[in-house]
Design an enzyme around this catalytic site. Structure first.
Site, PDB file in Angstrom:
ATOM      1  N   ASN A   1      76.611  16.090  -3.429  1.00 40.20           N
ATOM      2  CA  ASN A   1      76.953  17.052  -2.778  1.00 40.20           C
ATOM      3  C   ASN A   1      76.509  17.195  -1.276  1.00 40.20           C
ATOM      4  OD1 ASN A   1      77.088  19.757  -1.354  1.00 40.20           O
ATOM      5  ND2 ASN A   1      77.350  20.750  -3.615  1.00 40.20           N
TER       6      ASN A   1
ATOM      7  N   TYR B   1      83.270  19.811  -8.479  1.00 38.78           N
ATOM      8  CA  TYR B   1      82.294  20.784  -8.028  1.00 38.78           C
ATOM      9  C   TYR B   1      82.569  22.015  -8.734  1.00 38.78           C
ATOM     10  CZ  TYR B   1      80.547  24.119  -4.663  1.00 38.78           C
ATOM     11  OH  TYR B   1      79.839  25.048  -3.730  1.00 38.78           O
TER      12      TYR B   1
ATOM     13  N   ASP C   1      78.379  18.208  -8.864  1.00 39.72           N
ATOM     14  CA  ASP C   1      77.737  19.661  -8.944  1.00 39.72           C
ATOM     15  C   ASP C   1      78.125  20.479  -9.915  1.00 39.72           C
ATOM     16  OD1 ASP C   1      76.240  21.708  -8.380  1.00 39.72           O
ATOM     17  OD2 ASP C   1      76.975  21.584  -6.081  1.00 39.72           O
TER      18      ASP C   1
ATOM     19  N   ASN D   1      76.528  22.997 -10.961  1.00 45.72           N
ATOM     20  CA  ASN D   1      75.864  24.562 -10.908  1.00 45.72           C
ATOM     21  C   ASN D   1      75.546  24.953 -11.984  1.00 45.72           C
ATOM     22  OD1 ASN D   1      75.743  25.538  -7.944  1.00 45.72           O
ATOM     23  ND2 ASN D   1      78.164  25.083  -7.855  1.00 45.72           N
TER      24      ASN D   1
ATOM     25  N   HIS E   1      71.312  19.266  -1.070  1.00 47.61           N
ATOM     26  CA  HIS E   1      71.345  18.347  -2.296  1.00 47.61           C
ATOM     27  C   HIS E   1      70.746  16.846  -2.179  1.00 47.61           C
ATOM     28  CE1 HIS E   1      74.016  20.891  -5.073  1.00 47.61           C
ATOM     29  NE2 HIS E   1      74.158  21.251  -3.843  1.00 47.61           N
TER      30      HIS E   1
END
EC number: 3.1.11.2
Length: 258
Positions: free
Chosen positions: A8, A107, A148, A150, A249
């Site tokens: 990221n 993402y 990513d 999250n 990141h």
């Protein structure tokens, strides 16, 4: 050996020197990027060509955006965008064939603040992702879904459970959605090599998080069963987070038998 990495980059134009530096120093076979934060026409493909990388990308002005770079070969795009919501125009999903692998760069939505519409969108997106991953698994393709996510999967994946307790990244619903992917047969490569946890991929710019090592793990590589059998190692290029004008990141990666 094939090395597939995820980074990221938090703005490809702002971090381009750091990104090129990392590519040349570590030379991943495939590099999946998130948060490129540029429209398609602004993507600096020529800069990657100069060092031997070919790219495909799915951009968006100002935020989001994903890309797949490959060393010496052209990734063959399979799909951009995730099916299941025709109104979702965010650039968060890119899928390609490269080096005999199906590489999926994601993402995943952050989901904050929660509760609220952004968190609802995150959970819907995760269910749509699961649907696509189920389709890929049924095709028995050697697949890596990397990027990513999250999601902080377990308490061991954050510096402080208390500090992150109200964050969308570690709500029970987020964790349950991630766990369902694992229960479907996907392997969390970084977790496999670090079962005790304590490995971070993100450190906030605020409150001296990097200097105090107050981070957490939200960048993951999930491998299909046949690809998991080819897994050699997985890790994080932590030192790159400490360089000047770094992303928040650090890159993470897996190495696989060719």
């Amino acid at each position: 050996m094939i090395k597939v990495a995820s980074f990221n980059i938090n703005g490809i134009k702002a971090r381009l020197p750091r990104l090129l530096e990392w590519l040349e120093e570590t030379r991943p076979s495939v590099a999946c990027l998130q948060e490129i934060k540029t429209q398609d026409e602004g993507f600096p493909a020529a800069e990657f060509e100069k060092i031997g990388y070919h790219a495909i990308w799915h951009g968006q002005k100002g935020f989001n955006g994903v890309a797949i770079l490959a060393d010496g070969v052209q990734p063959v795009e399979v799909q951009r965008g995730l099916a299941g919501d025709p109104e979702d125009e965010h650039s968060r999903y890119l899928e390609a064939d490269v080096y005999g692998l199906r590489v999926v760069c994601i993402y995943l939505p952050n989901g904050n603040p929660q509760p609220g519409p952004k968190f609802d969108y995150k959970l819907r997106w995760m269910e749509r992702l699961r649907t696509r991953m189920t389709e890929l698994a049924a095709q028995e393709l050697p697949t890596v879904v990397i990027g990513d996510y999250n999601v902080i999967p377990e308490d061991k994946d954050t510096f402080s459970v208390r500090a992150m307790a109200s964050d969308a990244l570690m709500q029970p619903e987020s964790r349950d959605a991630y766990r369902r992917l694992l229960n479907d047969g996907w392997t969390d490569a970084l977790d496999l090599f670090n079962p005790q946890g304590g490995v971070w991929t993100f450190w906030d710019y605020q409150a001296g998080a990097w200097q105090r090592d107050h981070g957490f793990r939200i960048d993951h590589a999930l491998l299909s069963p046949d690809l998991a059998d080819r897994l050699i190692s997985s890790g994080v290029d932590k030192a790159y987070r400490g360089r000047e004008k770094a992303s928040d990141h650090a890159p993470m990666w897996v190495t696989l038998k060719a």
